[in-house]
Each structure stands twice: as structure tokens, then as C-alpha cells.
Design a protein around this motif. Structure first.
Motif, PDB file in Angstrom:
ATOM      1  N   UNK A 154     -33.714  -6.946   5.124  1.00 15.96           N
ATOM      2  CA  UNK A 154     -32.865  -7.158   6.286  1.00 15.96           C
ATOM      3  C   UNK A 154     -33.389  -6.291   7.428  1.00 15.96           C
ATOM      4  N   UNK A 162     -31.724  -0.567  10.169  1.00 14.89           N
ATOM      5  CA  UNK A 162     -32.212   0.398   9.186  1.00 14.89           C
ATOM      6  C   UNK A 162     -32.549   1.766   9.752  1.00 14.89           C
TER       7      UNK A 162
ATOM      8  N   UNK B 246     -15.085   9.526  18.148  1.00 15.81           N
ATOM      9  CA  UNK B 246     -15.403   9.262  16.736  1.00 15.81           C
ATOM     10  C   UNK B 246     -15.670   7.775  16.480  1.00 15.81           C
ATOM     11  N   UNK B 249     -19.141   7.143  17.726  1.00 16.05           N
ATOM     12  CA  UNK B 249     -20.140   7.685  16.791  1.00 16.05           C
ATOM     13  C   UNK B 249     -20.312   6.730  15.611  1.00 16.05           C
ATOM     14  N   UNK B 253     -23.668   4.391  14.759  1.00 17.85           N
ATOM     15  CA  UNK B 253     -24.305   4.412  13.440  1.00 17.85           C
ATOM     16  C   UNK B 253     -24.434   3.013  12.875  1.00 17.85           C
ATOM     17  N   UNK B 254     -23.367   2.257  13.011  1.00 20.32           N
ATOM     18  CA  UNK B 254     -23.351   0.873  12.528  1.00 20.32           C
ATOM     19  C   UNK B 254     -24.403   0.040  13.258  1.00 20.32           C
ATOM     20  N   UNK B 256     -27.123   1.210  14.640  1.00 19.63           N
ATOM     21  CA  UNK B 256     -28.443   1.669  14.185  1.00 19.63           C
ATOM     22  C   UNK B 256     -28.791   1.100  12.813  1.00 19.63           C
ATOM     23  N   UNK B 257     -27.794   0.903  11.973  1.00 23.63           N
ATOM     24  CA  UNK B 257     -28.062   0.388  10.623  1.00 23.63           C
ATOM     25  C   UNK B 257     -28.213  -1.136  10.642  1.00 23.63           C
ATOM     26  N   UNK B 258     -27.375  -1.837  11.421  1.00 21.60           N
ATOM     27  CA  UNK B 258     -27.309  -3.300  11.304  1.00 21.60           C
ATOM     28  C   UNK B 258     -27.833  -4.080  12.510  1.00 21.60           C
ATOM     29  N   UNK B 259     -28.052  -3.425  13.646  1.00 23.50           N
ATOM     30  CA  UNK B 259     -28.634  -4.106  14.807  1.00 23.50           C
ATOM     31  C   UNK B 259     -27.875  -5.398  15.175  1.00 23.50           C
ATOM     32  N   UNK B 261     -25.454  -8.103  17.463  1.00 24.43           N
ATOM     33  CA  UNK B 261     -25.419  -8.507  18.867  1.00 24.43           C
ATOM     34  C   UNK B 261     -24.105  -8.108  19.526  1.00 24.43           C
ATOM     35  N   UNK B 286     -24.933   6.248  24.643  1.00 23.15           N
ATOM     36  CA  UNK B 286     -25.556   7.575  24.590  1.00 23.15           C
ATOM     37  C   UNK B 286     -26.185   7.877  23.239  1.00 23.15           C
ATOM     38  N   UNK B 287     -25.612   7.292  22.153  1.00 19.24           N
ATOM     39  CA  UNK B 287     -25.995   7.759  20.818  1.00 19.24           C
ATOM     40  C   UNK B 287     -26.839   6.785  20.000  1.00 19.24           C
ATOM     41  N   UNK B 289     -29.918   3.913  19.130  1.00 17.80           N
ATOM     42  CA  UNK B 289     -31.329   3.765  19.494  1.00 17.80           C
ATOM     43  C   UNK B 289     -31.484   2.679  20.565  1.00 17.80           C
ATOM     44  N   UNK B 291     -32.939  -0.329  21.288  1.00 21.54           N
ATOM     45  CA  UNK B 291     -32.595  -1.748  21.105  1.00 21.54           C
ATOM     46  C   UNK B 291     -31.169  -1.911  20.581  1.00 21.54           C
ATOM     47  N   UNK B 292     -30.725  -0.956  19.756  1.00 23.83           N
ATOM     48  CA  UNK B 292     -29.414  -1.092  19.109  1.00 23.83           C
ATOM     49  C   UNK B 292     -28.251  -0.805  20.062  1.00 23.83           C
TER      50      UNK B 292
END
Lengths: 330, 330
Positions: A154, A162, B246, B249, B253-254, B256-259, B261, B286-287, B289, B291-292
Motif C-alpha cells: 500500500x 507509510x 491533539x 497531531x 499522523x494518519x 503520513x501513514x495513509x496519504x 485525499x 504544519x506537521x 509531510x 504531499x500528505x
């Protein structure tokens, strides 16, 4: 006629190559210096020469080579066969790697990020083999991952899924290169562990660490910290406990979000072995939800060859076993 | 002959029903008290009676009813058509709901957790329609979610994925019912916001909150906190800022993990509207990446009917449009 694939792992320092047969056995292994200073064209020439070298050395004809897998560091557009950007390779921006290699060696070619190729290695031939829902983390200088759902990797819409290393685990933690604060990388990557140790030393406290690093705090690495911790050094143990706590928190979150069967941890930091694994497993058991905490957390098996093995194993799956839907020739 | 489906949202207090036509339009809406005290058999009898009632009321014959979607609170085994455990419904443990309803009304039936049905509602007919990679969060008493990857709901191997409410956002935060510390739910669910506000009051500081709650701190809800914050109350604003931080944050994270839309936020807490959305978007920008962080963060559109609409919309997709592969008849 026997069939073969070649897997390439391109790094900032070395290019590694694996020759793999149709049964998935590694037949040969070679590394050459990358000579990154020669720029994209020079490096790609060396990749092509290395592929030809490992074929010649093993008496493999062009007809026997069924495909090539190629792992490239940094941001990769696997659909276009391009390296988008690679911070450790000077001049690598929008380089059509697959096309440039394919022009010289006319076989199907699959390309992806080096960390994703290492994840493919563990998934197909390492600690994740036989499992469908697996997450492979590489805890190296930075942190990368490959997420497998029902056997498929994925990657997300923009191939940007990831990024577990940049999940916040401490909202007021140190600033990361990515711009965020308190990313997992600040605590559980090689760079993060070394920097945590140096800061702990600066705050005072006696430790073996300075001796092990030849008296120079700047020379402390994650390996030095592990070594000191294994010798019972208190300060190093505290650093590793912090690493395990934050890594466990991130993996518990990941388990709660993705409900995987198995998490495979590799990369240089895993030289710490059970010193890290045991407390990480405990934190995940304490913090994840009942069904999610049953995830197995295990050490990677393929070591530094994971990237090249993964690239070859993925090429074998796509181009010899024909399980993939893609036949990419540039 | 016109075709219809019925969507049911079973709650601890009420059962809601939607009659939907083949075009996806809601034709009728009804709610009955659950009378949970009558136990599983009694509640299921009422579900069946409500389905028959809404059909009769609209002159729908048995031949016109193509399927039923059923949302059940708590842990659901959608493959077996069972309610595994439902904390708000006395006696609900391993109840074969689909089979019991199907025995009386012989049409295809699809069952899932109520929060996942609400997510289906937003995905198919609400703020997520037309998007493939969408995460729908319900910020209610607790926090639940539905994750869509390439248009399909991702539930994980044990149907235990998407537990975003139990991701740690503050390692030393308050203890959650799940056993973990500093879960997102402790800060961004209705219960969490109310409890944060009560604690802030206990630490002292003047606030409109007590007045709005009729002088009784125990009566403070997330809605009271929103109301006070909108009126410029400092303490309430600080609580909502913490909630946004929170939540931001966790969503970064979500992302960054799942990218994904799009992230759709619903549930009672979203009564706060832009007061919450605007700072959440800022934290994610701010937090996360590069593309994410481009993920769109929007408010849900379907309100309290999302669950029943989602159950009907999913039944329509599966049994009228025939997009699903499943034809489940018990």
C-alpha cells in the motif's frame, strides 16, 4: 532454459546487485562503489555495467534475463519509472532511471524506493514471508516503511503513505528536518538515538559512551549506545528505554489503525536485538486495543542485503511468476 | 417496477430507519425507541416491525425491496452477520442479527458497525462522495472511523482497523477505558472535551461554563464548551485549542501513514464547526509531510441521519447497483 532476474540496490556509497534464479535463490552478489559525484548519467552507466558484469560472471545470456528490479533512494515515481528527488545523490531530480537502463538492457524493469524494496525482501523471502498483512520498518539513519495489505504493498495516492518516521510521538519534542516536532525519527532512528545520547551526556552524568566513542561525543552512534547499554551503562540504557517507549507508542498506534498480523523491524538500529524488541513488544501489548495488540513484532532476517534481495524478489514475482499485472518495458 | 432498500441504524436509545430508492434518494425516515431492556430478541422484533412499517407506510411490496443495510453499535463480525458485543445494548453477545432478521424478511442483508455505516453514508452521499481515498471520523461520545482506500472500506484482518480514537497523542496523558494513556479520545471526543473542561475548572479560573451548565460542573458537555468558546470564554477556548492541537497531531499522523485525499469529520463535537476545523487544518499543514499535508479536511454533511443513510446507501450499492461482490442472504 533457466530464468533469472537481477535486483539492484542503489545507495549513496555503493550499488549492490543480486542475481536470483526462478526458485528465488540468490546465485550471486556484488557491490561496486556508486561514484555519486559522476552524476545521474555516470551512476546509471555503472548500474548497467554492474548488471552486465554479474550476468557475464555467471554465464547468463540476455535471453535468460527475465527482468530487473531497481531500488533507488529518496522519492520515486514508480508508475513513471522516475527518481523524483534523491538527497544523497547529487543532481538526481526527475531522472527517468527505468527508461535510461531499459535503453541499454531491453527487459521488463520495475523500480521503487529502496526502503520499499527492502520491505518487499522481508515480505517475500524474509521475516514476513507467508503473511499477508505485514508492516516492515527500516530503522536506519532515518526511518522508512513498507505496508502490505492483503499481500499488496500500500503506497497511497501520491506514493507518500507509510511515513511512520514522521508521526508525532511527543508534541513538544525536538524539531525534525521535515518541519514537525517530536517525530518518531527523533527517538528511534540511528541519528535520533545518537543525538538523544549526546544530549543526555551534555546534561551531565557519567557513562561509558565517551570512552567507547574515543572521547569524542560527536563520534557517538546508535551502535555505540547499544554497546554501552549491553554493558550495563545506565545513561545508554535510559536512552534505549526511551527509544523503545516511543517506538512502542508509534507501533501501537499503527496496529490500532491498520490491524496488521506482523510488524518486521530491520535496519542498523536493530543491532540492539532483544534489548529493543522486548520492551517494544511490552509497550504495544499495554497500549494497543485487544485484537490489535496480538500483532507479532519480529526482527528482520535479510540484513544489509534486504534492498537488493527485495528488488530481485519483486522482479521475480512480477516477471517470472507473473503474479503482477504489470509488464513495464521502457 | 421501482426498487428500494431500507437502512437501519440501531442505537442504545432509538432505532432509525431510511427508505431509499434506486436513485439514492431518501423517500422516508422514521425512528422508534429501541427498548433495549427487552433484550436482543425483543429489539430485533422491533427492527423487523419498523422495516415492515416503513414499507407499508410507503406502499412498498416485498418484491420491490431489494436489500437491507443494518448498522449495529459495538463490535460486529460483518462476514458472519453477527453482533459480537455491544456495551450499550444489554445481553448483546454473539447475536446472529442478520440471520434473525433474514428469517422474517427474506432479502439480501448487509451488516456492519454503526460508525462504519455512517462513514459509508458520507463516502457515498455526503462530504466524501466522488473521492476514493477518504477517512471519515465520528467525534461523538467516543471516536470511531471508516477508512476508504481506492473506494473500498479497509477494516483490517480482524475488522479491528481504524481505531484512531485510541492512538496515543500524549504519552503521559489520562488513562482511557481501553487501558492506554493519552488516547486521542481523552481530548477530542465529547466525553474527553467535557472532562478536560471540568478539570480546568477544578484547577481554578473563572469561566462562563458553570453558568451555562446551570451551576453544576457535572452537567458540562462538549456542546457547553463550544458555546462558551464561541462567546469568547477564555477557559473554554483553551480547552478547544487543546482539542484542535491533539486532533491535528493525530490527523497529521494518519495522513503520513495513509496519504488520503480527504478527511471528513462528523459527530456531535463537530457542532463546533470552523472553531475546530480551522486550527485542525493549520496543525496538519504544519506537521504532515509535503504531499500528505495537502489532504482536504472537511465537515460531514449528513448529521444524525448519517448511520441510517449509510446503511441504506451501502445496501443500494451492493444489491441494486450490484457493485459489490457479495450477495448475503441468511
Amino acid at each position: 532454459m533457466s530464468q533469472y532476474v537481477v535486483g539492484i540496490d542503489l545507495g549513496g556509497t555503493n550499488i549492490a546487485a543480486i542475481l536470483m534464479d526462478a526458485a528465488g535463490q540468490t546465485r550471486s552478489w556484488a557491490t561496486w562503489p556508486t561514484e555519486a559525484g559522476s552524476g545521474p548519467a555516470g551512476v546509471i552507466e555503472r548500474i548497467i555495467a554492474l548488471i552486465k558484469f554479474i550476468m557475464d560472471q555467471n554465464g547468463i545470456t540476455a535471453q535468460q534475463l527475465r527482468g530487473i528490479g531497481l531500488g533507488v533512494p529518496g522519492l520515486v515515481d514508480s508508475r513513471e519509472g522516475k527518481s523524483v528527488f534523491s538527497p544523497n545523490l547529487p543532481g538526481w531530480r526527475d531522472i527517468p532511471v527505468a527508461e535510461m537502463v531499459g535503453r541499454e538492457i531491453s527487459v521488463p524493469l520495475i523500480i521503487d524506493n529502496d526502503v520499499r524494496m527492502a520491505a518487499w525482501g522481508e515480505k517475500l523471502l524474509g521475516a514476513g514471508r507467508g503473511w499477508e498483512d505485514v508492516i516492515c520498518l527500516t530503522l536506519g539513519t532515518g526511518i522508512g516503511s513498507g505496508i502490505f495489505i492483503q499481500g499488496k504493498m500500500f503506497k497511497g495516492r501520491d506514493e507518500s503513505a507509510g511515513e511512520i518516521g514522521h508521526v508525532t510521538v511527543e508534541k513538544d519534542g525536538p524539531r525534525c528536518n521535515c518541519g514537525n516536532y517530536g517525530c518518531l525519527e527523533m527517538y528511534a532512528s540511528g541519528r535520533g538515538i545518537a543525538s538523544q545520547a549526546r544530549e543526555a551526556l551534555e546534561r551531565g552524568g557519567s557513562s561509558l559512551l565517551l570512552d567507547l566513542a574515543g572521547g569524542n561525543a560527536g563520534s557517538i552512534t546508535a551502535a555505540t549506545v547499544c554497546q554501552a547499554a549491553l554493558q550495563g551503562d545506565n545513561l545508554a540504557r535510559q536512552v534505549m528505554e526511551k527509544t523503545a517507549l516511543y517506538l512502542g507508542i508509534a507501533l501501537a498506534g499503527l496496529a490500532n489503525i491498520l490491524n496488521p498480523q506482523r510488524i518486521v523491524l530491520g535496519g542498523g538500529v536493530m543491532g540492539a536485538g532483544e534489548l529493543l524488541l522486548e520492551p517494544v513488544r511490552r509497550v504495544v501489548r499495554e497500549r494497543a486495543m485487544p485484537l490489535n495488540r496480538e500483532v507479532a513484532i519480529v526482527a528482520a532476517e535479510l540484513g544489509e542485503r534486504a534492498g537488493a534481495i527485495g528488488a530481485a524478489a519483486l522482479a521475480r514475482q512480477e516477471f517470472i511468476l507473473g503474479e503482477g499485472r504489470t509488464k513495464w518495458i521502457w
